[in-house]
Scaffold this motif. Structure first.
Motif, short mmCIF file in Angstrom:
data_model
loop_
_atom_site.label_atom_id
_atom_site.label_comp_id
_atom_site.label_asym_id
_atom_site.label_seq_id
_atom_site.Cartn_x
_atom_site.Cartn_y
_atom_site.Cartn_z
N VAL A 88 0.84 -1.21 0.00
CA VAL A 88 0.00 0.00 0.00
C VAL A 88 0.87 1.25 0.00
CG1 VAL A 88 -1.57 1.33 1.46
CG2 VAL A 88 -2.02 -1.07 1.03
N VAL A 113 -4.63 -7.13 -3.66
CA VAL A 113 -5.96 -6.67 -3.27
C VAL A 113 -5.90 -5.29 -2.60
CG1 VAL A 113 -7.99 -7.19 -1.87
CG2 VAL A 113 -6.89 -9.00 -3.13
N PRO A 114 -5.08 -5.10 -1.55
CA PRO A 114 -5.03 -3.75 -0.97
C PRO A 114 -4.39 -2.72 -1.89
CG PRO A 114 -3.50 -5.21 0.18
CD PRO A 114 -4.31 -6.07 -0.73
N ASN A 133 -6.98 -13.75 -7.10
CA ASN A 133 -8.12 -13.47 -6.23
C ASN A 133 -9.11 -12.57 -6.96
OD1 ASN A 133 -9.86 -12.57 -4.19
ND2 ASN A 133 -8.25 -12.68 -2.65
N ASN A 135 -11.21 -10.54 -5.92
CA ASN A 135 -11.34 -9.20 -5.32
C ASN A 135 -10.34 -8.19 -5.85
OD1 ASN A 135 -13.48 -9.81 -3.71
ND2 ASN A 135 -12.23 -10.40 -1.95
N ALA A 177 -5.15 -24.52 3.59
CA ALA A 177 -4.74 -23.26 4.22
C ALA A 177 -4.24 -22.23 3.23
CB ALA A 177 -3.68 -23.53 5.27
N ASP A 179 -4.68 -19.97 -0.22
CA ASP A 179 -5.71 -19.33 -1.00
C ASP A 179 -5.91 -20.00 -2.36
OD1 ASP A 179 -6.92 -17.58 -2.74
OD2 ASP A 179 -5.75 -15.84 -2.14
N LYS B 207 -18.85 -9.95 -0.33
CA LYS B 207 -19.14 -11.31 -0.78
C LYS B 207 -19.02 -12.32 0.35
CE LYS B 207 -16.85 -12.40 -4.52
NZ LYS B 207 -16.39 -12.76 -5.83
N GLN B 272 -13.68 -20.54 6.96
CA GLN B 272 -14.19 -20.11 5.65
C GLN B 272 -15.22 -19.00 5.78
OE1 GLN B 272 -12.40 -21.00 3.46
NE2 GLN B 272 -11.45 -22.66 4.57
N SER B 277 -8.16 -18.08 3.73
CA SER B 277 -6.86 -17.46 3.45
C SER B 277 -6.99 -16.28 2.52
CB SER B 277 -5.92 -18.51 2.86
OG SER B 277 -6.60 -19.26 1.88
N ARG B 278 -8.18 -16.08 1.91
CA ARG B 278 -8.35 -14.91 1.04
C ARG B 278 -8.64 -13.65 1.84
NH1 ARG B 278 -10.74 -17.02 -4.62
NH2 ARG B 278 -8.64 -17.37 -5.37
N SER B 281 -12.07 -8.07 2.49
CA SER B 281 -11.72 -6.73 2.00
C SER B 281 -12.98 -5.88 1.99
CB SER B 281 -11.10 -6.82 0.61
OG SER B 281 -12.01 -7.41 -0.27
N LEU B 354 -5.49 -0.90 11.73
CA LEU B 354 -4.71 -1.35 10.57
C LEU B 354 -5.62 -1.89 9.48
CD1 LEU B 354 -1.81 -1.92 9.50
CD2 LEU B 354 -2.09 -4.22 10.36
N LEU B 358 -5.74 -0.25 5.68
CA LEU B 358 -5.44 -1.01 4.46
C LEU B 358 -6.73 -1.40 3.75
CD1 LEU B 358 -2.69 -3.43 5.75
CD2 LEU B 358 -2.40 -1.22 4.66
N ARG B 359 -7.83 -1.43 4.49
CA ARG B 359 -9.14 -1.86 3.99
C ARG B 359 -9.06 -3.28 3.44
NH1 ARG B 359 -11.68 2.75 0.54
NH2 ARG B 359 -13.53 1.59 1.07
N TYR B 360 -8.25 -4.08 4.09
CA TYR B 360 -8.08 -5.46 3.71
C TYR B 360 -7.42 -6.17 4.88
CZ TYR B 360 -6.28 -9.55 1.20
OH TYR B 360 -6.00 -10.82 0.80
N ASN B 362 -5.88 -10.23 5.83
CA ASN B 362 -5.79 -11.67 5.60
C ASN B 362 -4.81 -12.28 6.59
OD1 ASN B 362 -3.24 -11.24 4.56
ND2 ASN B 362 -3.60 -12.34 2.67
N MET B 365 -0.89 -11.59 6.93
CA MET B 365 -0.33 -10.34 7.43
C MET B 365 0.20 -10.46 8.85
SD MET B 365 -3.18 -7.77 5.90
CE MET B 365 -3.27 -6.76 7.33
#
Lengths: 390, 447
Positions: A88, A113-114, A133, A135, A177, A179, B207, B272, B277-278, B281, B354, B358-360, B362, B365
């Motif tokens: 970012v 994504v970010p 992804n 998104n 685990a 993605d 989603k 899930q 893991s996605r 966001s 945080l 970041l608006r995300y 996972n 991080m």
């Protein structure tokens, strides 16, 4: 005190003299593109491949002609350390401080994504060559990607297993685990059961990143009576899975995905992997035309076959440059130019990339063909079949 | 004779500079910085052009200097082409730093000594909260004007302020209580996820978490609730580490807390319903600079009150000798429990911030890398000290940004600095120093 002031005056004069030289150096017309890539951190190979491809591109095409005017291409590489926060920061820096016209990268979804959010907020075109992804590009008109998505690759593998391997029952082994494997495993299951009816995926076995022993899962898979094993895993895990399967007496085909091609699969797997198939972006062995030229040049320059990341980065860069050319004229007002480049990117039709012809959908995802390759007896990835979206 | 004089003279220069600035209260520095920021806003652009710099230096010219240095290093090591004319950016950036920041800061700070001290003395007659609010307001004004110049500065500042809060929350356990806890990124993850669950689940369509439950235009007013919710959930998670800490100490607790970090990470990877893991966001953009600043100030305030209270002294007693503390009627269980829950709460709040910057979010991080980063900030800045946490978080963040052009060399330079600090100041730069709010905000009396 006097010495100090004399020194001060001299250094000021020297600075002034160099200043004019420096101003001269930066005066030429340039088009700046930024790279938000992981040069350090957990996955430096990805960053190195991207940087190699970009530097090769720059050597080959140092300028870009827009509407009859020649601009020097300039790349700014910045390190995102494989971290979301850094991605970012880097994207913000490239856009507001470096004033780039467009951004290539980040490669992995956890950064893309970010960073895509940032690029879209500042109305700057961004292409992520490798992120899968959904998104990343969802509801973001300024963000594009260079690779096909899992909802496309899953059915490709399922169709291939059905048509070419004659499979009626399939088994899947994947990492729950991570993605990418998880998503792809689910799409494969959906597509395969769509063809053969519910329950035709007779074993849907999972493990967790870092597992080394797959005997429990393989026992279930053997018992299930599946005709084919689909395992969308990374090159470091595939050899372990393949060996576990062979030890259990598995003689039927094993099918993989594009992650098999990213890294030194054959070095780790040796003879065990020969004869298996995987779907991917392009086939290095038996390539023709531009793809062959790219592979040969890359191999000559860096001493290794280009991986998917390098090929996709090359294509993403090509797309960005093509879009800049398509704008017809750069006004010099960076904000207006960025929007023009975005519009040009969205309207590119059948761009002849080395990983296949590309057209962007309204979401910013490319419509492109997947390739199924066979690992031949020499351990090379040989072109077997090309599957295009309908 | 001369040999004995020489060290005195160099000490003399620093001493004289120190003496020169000694009567300046915090208020004076704040006014000085405000003058710098306003001065930069009006004159920065012009000076940049005059000095021939390609772009206004954002982080005090550090970025400009290290970019040129990286070019020279690449030229020396790899033989990459280097434009020698650009080396002039180094002195130009230094001139910019001096003209825009150092000189105005020194002049204004020294010039306003009398009025600033008088004002500080006047404010001291009111309750502490008044003088604190005035000075914090001024501090925010400085940051606001400074960050207004560039969005890169803004994002840097936001992440740095969050790092300060996060570092301080770890300092409660690793510094004040003297345990080596590795679970902090786990607490941050819980805070980040839970506050995202609150905001995204209730007020945004997504989603993973489905449609928005409420559709209120003033929904951002609930952001503090989201942060508190995240913090409380992190505290709940901290129970898992706090209870075993009754029986284990040192290395063993470090291992348990490290295990906790991995448990949290795999939990979110396998969950899930929270995106697996996605990740999640689409967090609303509510973590603005004032929100972060207020949260950080509140965090520092309460943490400082906590560690200077009787409970804080009990923490130090537990650190120095647990059995002796027990003998002196310190309830060690209650002390440890409080410290863990309190530290985890603020880590959770920092995580919530945080996630919304970041608006995300996972699970990847909050890995061991994040742990290494925050431990470096705590130990670099100094144990057992609020100043230390601020200095550690700001300097590591600033170094990380400034040295980014050096790429892989950055990971040699920063650890090397850490090693040097550990050799010369084993407990960190500013360790074991009490943060007396009244004295910080008060006037400087010089006889």
């Amino acid at each position: 005190m006097r010495k100090l002031s004399i020194g001060l005056v001299f250094s000021l004069v020297a600075v002034m003299a160099f200043t004019f030289a420096a101003v001269d150096a930066g005066a030429a017309d340039t088009v700046k593109l930024g790279f938000n890539i992981p040069l350090t951190g957990d996955n430096p190979d990805v960053g190195a491949s991207s940087k190699n491809a970009a530097e090769m591109y720059l050597k080959k095409h140092p300028t870009v002609d827009v509407g009859g005017k020649s601009y020097a291409l300039k790349f700014v590489f910045d390190d995102n350390e494989y971290k979301a926060e850094s991605a970012v920061k880097v994207s913000t820096k490239l856009i507001t401080e470096e004033g780039v016209l467009g951004i290539i990268g980040p490669q992995s979804s956890s950064q893309a994504v970010p960073a895509g959010e940032v690029a879209n907020n500042y109305a700057t075109p961004m292409i992520s060559p490798w992120s899968t992804n959904p998104n990343t590009t969802l509801d973001r008109p300024y963000v594009f990607r260079g690779c096909f998505l899992d909802p496309f690759q899953g059915p490709v593998a399922a169709d291939f297993a059905t048509d070419e391997l004659g499979a009626k029952k399939a088994a899947v082994l994947y990492d729950i685990a991570a993605d990418y494997p998880k998503g792809l495993a689910e799409f494969f299951k959906e597509a395969f059961e769509g063809i053969h009816g519910p329950g035709s995926v007779v074993a849907f076995e999972s493990f967790t990143t870092g597992d080394k022993d797959f005997s429990a899962q393989m026992t279930n898979i053997m018992m299930s009576g599946a005709d084919v094993l689909f395992t969308p895993q990374y090159y470091s895990e595939v050899p372990l899975i393949v060996r576990a399967a062979k030890e259990m007496g598995w003689t039927k085909p094993i099918l993989g995905s594009d992650s098999w091609g990213g890294g030194d699969l054959m070095g780790l797997c040796g003879d065990d992997c020969k004869g298996y198939y995987f779907s991917t972006h392009y086939a290095a062995a038996g390539a023709k035309g531009d793809t062959k030229a790219f592979i040969d040049e890359y191999t000559a320059a860096y001493g290794k076959t280009p991986d998917d990341v390098a090929a996709l980065t090359w294509d993403s860069l090509g797309l960005m440059v093509q879009a800049i050319k398509d704008t017809g004229k750069l006004s010099g007002d960076i904000k207006a130019d960025r929007t023009k480049v975005k519009d040009a990117l969205a309207s590119i039709k059948n761009y002849p990339g080395i990983t296949g012809a590309m057209t962007f959908t309204a979401d910013g995802d490319p419509k492109k063909c997947a390739v199924v390759v066979k690992i031949n007896d020499e351990g090379k990835f040989e072109f077997f079949k090309s599957v295009c979206p309908k | 004779m001369e040999e004995t004089l020489a060290p005195k003279q160099t000490g003399g220069l620093f001493h004289r500079v120190g003496l020169f600035f000694k009567p300046v209260p915090l208020l004076g520095y704040l006014l000085g910085f405000l003058a710098c920021a306003i001065w930069e806003q009006s004159a920065g652009e012009g000076l940049t052009v005059l000095l021939g710099l390609p772009k206004m230096p954002v982080l005090f010219g550090l970025l400009t200097i290290f970019k040129v240095l990286a070019g020279i290093i690449n030229f020396l090591i790899k033989g990459d082409a280097f434009n020698w004319a650009t080396w002039v950016y180094i002195p130009a950036a230094l001139v910019y730093l001096t003209v825009i920041y150092l000189l105005p800061l020194a002049i204004v700070a020294r010039a306003v000594v009398k009025p600033a001290n008088a004002l500080a003395r006047f404010l001291q007659r009111f309750p502490l909260i008044v003088t604190a609010l005035v000075q914090l307001g001024l501090m925010y004004a400085v940051l606001h004007v400074w960050a207004e110049m560039s969005d890169y500065r803004l994002i840097f500042l936001k992440l740095t302020l969050i790092a300060v809060l996060f570092t301080l929350s770890l300092n409660i356990i690793n510094g004040y209580m003297g345990e080596f806890s590795c679970s902090h990124p786990g607490f941050m993850a819980i805070g980040a996820y839970m506050s995202s669950l609150f905001t995204v689940g209730l007020f945004a369509s997504d989603k993973v978490l489905g449609e928005a439950v409420f559709n209120v235009s003033t929904a951002y007013l609930t952001f503090p609730l989201a942060l508190i919710f995240g913090g409380l959930m992190a505290s709940m998670g901290a129970l898992i580490v706090a209870i075993p800490s009754f029986k284990t100490r040192g290395d063993y607790l470090a291992i348990i807390s490290l295990a906790f970090l991995f448990i949290v990470k795999s939990f979110f990877e396998n969950m899930q319903a929270l995106g697996g893991s996605r990740g999640i966001s689409g967090q609303p953009d509510w973590a603005t600079l004032p929100v972060i600043f207020i949260t950080m100030a509140l965090g520092i305030w309460t943490i400082n009150n906590f560690v200077t209270s009787t409970m804080g002294k009990a923490l130090n007693a537990v650190r120095d000798d647990e059995s002796a503390a027990e003998a002196m009627t310190v309830n060690t269980r209650k002390t440890k429990m409080t410290a863990f829950l309190f530290g985890a709460f603020w880590a959770g709040v920092a995580g919530g911030l945080l996630a919304h910057v970041l608006r995300y979010v996972n699970p990847a991080m909050f890995s061991v890398q994040k742990l290494a980063e925050v431990l470096a900030m705590v130990y670099f800045g100094g144990l057992n000290s609020v100043y230390g946490s601020i200095v550690g978080a700001v300097s590591i963040s600033l170094l990380g940004e400034a040295l980014r052009p050096l790429e892989i060399l950055k990971w040699i330079v920063i650890p090397l600095l850490l090693i040097l600090v550990m050799i010369y100041r084993p407990t960190g730069l500013i360790a074991f120093k009490e943060f007396d709010v009244r004295q910080v905000f008060g006037p400087k009396e010089v006889e």
